[in-house]
Design a protein around this motif. Sequence first.
Motif, PDB file in Angstrom:
ATOM      1  N   PHE A 180      34.890 -53.014  19.736  1.00 51.52           N
ATOM      2  CA  PHE A 180      35.859 -53.275  18.678  1.00 51.52           C
ATOM      3  C   PHE A 180      35.339 -54.388  17.770  1.00 51.52           C
ATOM      4  O   PHE A 180      35.410 -54.298  16.529  1.00 51.52           O
ATOM      5  CB  PHE A 180      37.194 -53.662  19.320  1.00 51.52           C
ATOM      6  CG  PHE A 180      38.372 -53.743  18.389  1.00 51.52           C
ATOM      7  CD1 PHE A 180      38.275 -53.444  17.031  1.00 51.52           C
ATOM      8  CD2 PHE A 180      39.628 -54.127  18.883  1.00 51.52           C
ATOM      9  CE1 PHE A 180      39.381 -53.508  16.188  1.00 51.52           C
ATOM     10  CE2 PHE A 180      40.729 -54.201  18.053  1.00 51.52           C
ATOM     11  CZ  PHE A 180      40.606 -53.897  16.694  1.00 51.52           C
ATOM     12  N   SER A 200      40.968 -50.147  12.948  1.00 50.12           N
ATOM     13  CA  SER A 200      41.319 -51.344  13.718  1.00 50.12           C
ATOM     14  C   SER A 200      42.706 -51.210  14.325  1.00 50.12           C
ATOM     15  O   SER A 200      42.916 -51.566  15.496  1.00 50.12           O
ATOM     16  CB  SER A 200      41.268 -52.591  12.822  1.00 50.12           C
ATOM     17  OG  SER A 200      39.962 -52.839  12.395  1.00 50.12           O
ATOM     18  N   ASP A 201      43.641 -50.710  13.542  1.00 50.42           N
ATOM     19  CA  ASP A 201      45.001 -50.520  14.058  1.00 50.42           C
ATOM     20  C   ASP A 201      44.987 -49.552  15.245  1.00 50.42           C
ATOM     21  O   ASP A 201      45.653 -49.789  16.254  1.00 50.42           O
ATOM     22  CB  ASP A 201      45.919 -49.964  12.959  1.00 50.42           C
ATOM     23  CG  ASP A 201      46.209 -51.000  11.877  1.00 50.42           C
ATOM     24  OD1 ASP A 201      45.950 -52.194  12.121  1.00 50.42           O
ATOM     25  OD2 ASP A 201      46.690 -50.613  10.794  1.00 50.42           O
ATOM     26  N   ILE A 249      42.570 -58.622  21.154  1.00 52.32           N
ATOM     27  CA  ILE A 249      42.641 -57.411  20.318  1.00 52.32           C
ATOM     28  C   ILE A 249      43.574 -57.624  19.130  1.00 52.32           C
ATOM     29  O   ILE A 249      43.378 -57.023  18.063  1.00 52.32           O
ATOM     30  CB  ILE A 249      43.059 -56.166  21.133  1.00 52.32           C
ATOM     31  CG1 ILE A 249      44.428 -56.337  21.787  1.00 52.32           C
ATOM     32  CG2 ILE A 249      42.005 -55.822  22.161  1.00 52.32           C
ATOM     33  CD1 ILE A 249      44.929 -55.084  22.498  1.00 52.32           C
ATOM     34  N   GLU A 271      40.430 -50.538   8.266  1.00 45.23           N
ATOM     35  CA  GLU A 271      41.698 -51.175   8.629  1.00 45.23           C
ATOM     36  C   GLU A 271      42.529 -50.242   9.498  1.00 45.23           C
ATOM     37  O   GLU A 271      43.126 -50.669  10.501  1.00 45.23           O
ATOM     38  CB  GLU A 271      42.466 -51.542   7.348  1.00 45.23           C
ATOM     39  CG  GLU A 271      43.681 -52.437   7.566  1.00 45.23           C
ATOM     40  CD  GLU A 271      44.947 -51.663   7.813  1.00 45.23           C
ATOM     41  OE1 GLU A 271      45.867 -52.205   8.464  1.00 45.23           O
ATOM     42  OE2 GLU A 271      45.023 -50.499   7.368  1.00 45.23           O
ATOM     43  N   SER A 282      34.401 -54.231  13.816  1.00 47.29           N
ATOM     44  CA  SER A 282      34.977 -55.182  12.859  1.00 47.29           C
ATOM     45  C   SER A 282      33.893 -55.854  12.026  1.00 47.29           C
ATOM     46  O   SER A 282      34.045 -56.045  10.816  1.00 47.29           O
ATOM     47  CB  SER A 282      35.789 -56.232  13.622  1.00 47.29           C
ATOM     48  OG  SER A 282      36.354 -57.162  12.740  1.00 47.29           O
ATOM     49  N   GLU A 335      42.350 -57.108  15.338  1.00 46.20           N
ATOM     50  CA  GLU A 335      43.091 -56.271  14.386  1.00 46.20           C
ATOM     51  C   GLU A 335      43.305 -57.034  13.086  1.00 46.20           C
ATOM     52  O   GLU A 335      43.196 -56.466  11.991  1.00 46.20           O
ATOM     53  CB  GLU A 335      44.424 -55.852  15.011  1.00 46.20           C
ATOM     54  CG  GLU A 335      45.168 -54.760  14.246  1.00 46.20           C
ATOM     55  CD  GLU A 335      45.991 -55.296  13.091  1.00 46.20           C
ATOM     56  OE1 GLU A 335      46.190 -54.564  12.101  1.00 46.20           O
ATOM     57  OE2 GLU A 335      46.443 -56.462  13.173  1.00 46.20           O
ATOM     58  N   SER A 336      43.579 -58.337  13.188  1.00 44.62           N
ATOM     59  CA  SER A 336      43.753 -59.168  11.985  1.00 44.62           C
ATOM     60  C   SER A 336      42.443 -59.251  11.200  1.00 44.62           C
ATOM     61  O   SER A 336      42.442 -59.261   9.963  1.00 44.62           O
ATOM     62  CB  SER A 336      44.225 -60.572  12.372  1.00 44.62           C
ATOM     63  OG  SER A 336      45.491 -60.527  12.994  1.00 44.62           O
ATOM     64  N   GLY A 381      40.268 -56.881  11.099  1.00 41.05           N
ATOM     65  CA  GLY A 381      40.177 -55.583  10.424  1.00 41.05           C
ATOM     66  C   GLY A 381      41.011 -55.545   9.155  1.00 41.05           C
ATOM     67  O   GLY A 381      40.611 -54.942   8.140  1.00 41.05           O
ATOM     68  N   ASP A 382      42.176 -56.194   9.196  1.00 36.95           N
ATOM     69  CA  ASP A 382      43.026 -56.264   7.998  1.00 36.95           C
ATOM     70  C   ASP A 382      42.362 -57.066   6.890  1.00 36.95           C
ATOM     71  O   ASP A 382      42.585 -56.811   5.697  1.00 36.95           O
ATOM     72  CB  ASP A 382      44.377 -56.919   8.339  1.00 36.95           C
ATOM     73  CG  ASP A 382      45.233 -56.042   9.246  1.00 36.95           C
ATOM     74  OD1 ASP A 382      44.940 -54.836   9.343  1.00 36.95           O
ATOM     75  OD2 ASP A 382      46.190 -56.572   9.844  1.00 36.95           O
ATOM     76  N   GLU A 412      43.235 -51.073  18.368  1.00 40.17           N
ATOM     77  CA  GLU A 412      44.113 -52.067  19.004  1.00 40.17           C
ATOM     78  C   GLU A 412      45.204 -51.373  19.816  1.00 40.17           C
ATOM     79  O   GLU A 412      45.482 -51.736  20.969  1.00 40.17           O
ATOM     80  CB  GLU A 412      44.757 -52.967  17.953  1.00 40.17           C
ATOM     81  CG  GLU A 412      45.641 -54.038  18.580  1.00 40.17           C
ATOM     82  CD  GLU A 412      46.708 -54.575  17.645  1.00 40.17           C
ATOM     83  OE1 GLU A 412      47.252 -55.653  17.940  1.00 40.17           O
ATOM     84  OE2 GLU A 412      47.027 -53.913  16.644  1.00 40.17           O
ATOM     85  N   TYR A 413      45.822 -50.353  19.213  1.00 36.25           N
ATOM     86  CA  TYR A 413      46.905 -49.643  19.904  1.00 36.25           C
ATOM     87  C   TYR A 413      46.408 -48.970  21.181  1.00 36.25           C
ATOM     88  O   TYR A 413      47.048 -49.070  22.238  1.00 36.25           O
ATOM     89  CB  TYR A 413      47.503 -48.593  18.961  1.00 36.25           C
ATOM     90  CG  TYR A 413      48.498 -47.680  19.651  1.00 36.25           C
ATOM     91  CD1 TYR A 413      49.798 -48.101  19.895  1.00 36.25           C
ATOM     92  CD2 TYR A 413      48.120 -46.408  20.083  1.00 36.25           C
ATOM     93  CE1 TYR A 413      50.703 -47.279  20.550  1.00 36.25           C
ATOM     94  CE2 TYR A 413      49.007 -45.579  20.737  1.00 36.25           C
ATOM     95  CZ  TYR A 413      50.302 -46.020  20.961  1.00 36.25           C
ATOM     96  OH  TYR A 413      51.180 -45.198  21.620  1.00 36.25           O
TER      97      TYR A 413
END
Length: 578
Positions: A377, A414-415, A448, A411, A381, A452-453, A455-456, A418-419
Amino acid sequence: MGILQIFTLLGALGMFLYGMNLMSSGLQKAAGERLRGFLSAMTSNPFKGVLTGLGITSVIQSSSATTVMVVSFVNAGLLTLVQAIGVIMGANIGTTVTAWLVSWLGFKADISILAIPLMLFGFLFSNSKKNQRKNIGELIVGFSLLFLGLSFMKESVPDLRETPEVLNFVTSWAAHGFGSVLLFLAFGTVLTLVLQSSSATMAITLIMLSMGWIPFDMACAMVLGENIGTTITANIAASIGNTQAKRAAMSHTIFNVFGVIWALILFKPFLGLVGLITEGLFGLPNPAAEGFKVVETDKDSATAALYGLSMLHTLFNTINTLILVWFTGLIAKAVNWIIRAPKNQEKEVFKLKYISAGPLATPELSVEQAFDEIIHFAQVSKNGAAYAKDAVNEADSDKFEKLREKLVKYEEISDRIEYEIAAFLNGVSAEEISESTSIKIKAMYKIIGELESLGDSGETISRILSRKNIHKKKFDAETIKKLNAMADAVAVAYDAMIANLEAAHKGELTDISNAYNAEERLNTLRNDYRDTVIEDIENDGKNYQTSVYYMDIINTYERMGDFMINISQDLERAFIRK
């Protein structure tokens, strides 16, 4: 055979299976993280791979667990297909240890007499505060239940000698020559598919043989069928994995099917060899000899049959391995041809790599999978951050738009990652886990979230650049140079974070000074550029709106540094041994 006797038999089978799973689980927990390191370190060539598979399966008493682990690591790219084939071959040999244990302890020594007293020790160990003792307790309880279940199965199986009509019906199926061999081979395959345990099917075959239900050659045919049926577990695990995982599972099927084919062609000579070895090693009657029968009053005949069947299982897998270990490259080519890579490889690039083949048998090993996925991950990223830098430097509107779409896609990726990792960790947390594993899982949830942040952030930069373009503003060469310096500092911070993740995963993380240095560099650059841009607006009359876009990107890069230092701090708290 009454209804109660049928349910007693099924219950005994359930106890045997549960005991096998519990024993395997306890052994895996006791081995802990060392299993994964051993597997990845000992597969540099096919012969070492065979020894690795043999060793691990002999220890954890589950070829299914070993093959699922192998499929998972191939799915991740940790093992190559050729390495995996070697390990699977070794696992096939390792699983024959179970048959010998059952033959020696379950029939010859009848260890079920000691099973109940052993349960006491298992209970005492399982109530210990030390995790290792708990795992040993689970192992002892599983061992006891396994042999208790085997004992109950033997007792609840009806004696067909008391009902000659039924015995004649059963034995009539063995009177059709080679057709009977194929029939019992199919029966062994189907039974293993249903029970999802070749060890359980092997135990049932040993019981049927020891009670004189079936002759020795038909029991051997059932064992050959079990070797085909057991391959379904790895194929199920690989069904949701990537192409390489499916190929590893298919190689298991090819290996066993090839072995069954040559064993069927040489069925009589092969059984003769098994009989001679059994006779020579143990001084027992030759179970493959003409007219051999298991006689209730003759214990040697029953022992010879049981040892002969276990010997066939071992010889079959050993000979098969000795033949095919030289052709692992050809097997790899064959499965590559059977299972073609999808034409659109882009879809596979962003699939979960380490946990898409399903969880492993214990929480400890599953946490290892999740950690590998987190490192993956982080690398995904970092790739997104590289596209953000390209977007900053791209002046062509069409090319920029393609980069913006990629950042939006990253993005979304990444979501999704993470999920899926969180869902996997939820499943692991539902199991009985140690305190140290619980601390690691809590840290992983935080990590994670930070990833994810990150990735945002790339998509945030693309939106800032889009607004700049809409308002027809441009960055001058000096501004681009400063933004690139920030992007390069972010890349250094990524390298430090990933290095810390990998060190923590190996148990080698001692400090996170590299992460602090990288974050301090980003903070220093942000402060310097912020002060400079204010001076430029006041003294040189630089466009205020352009400067706002510039500082928004600078601040986004600095926040990315904050997310990354948070990850290293989480690692420091959870993975550095105090």
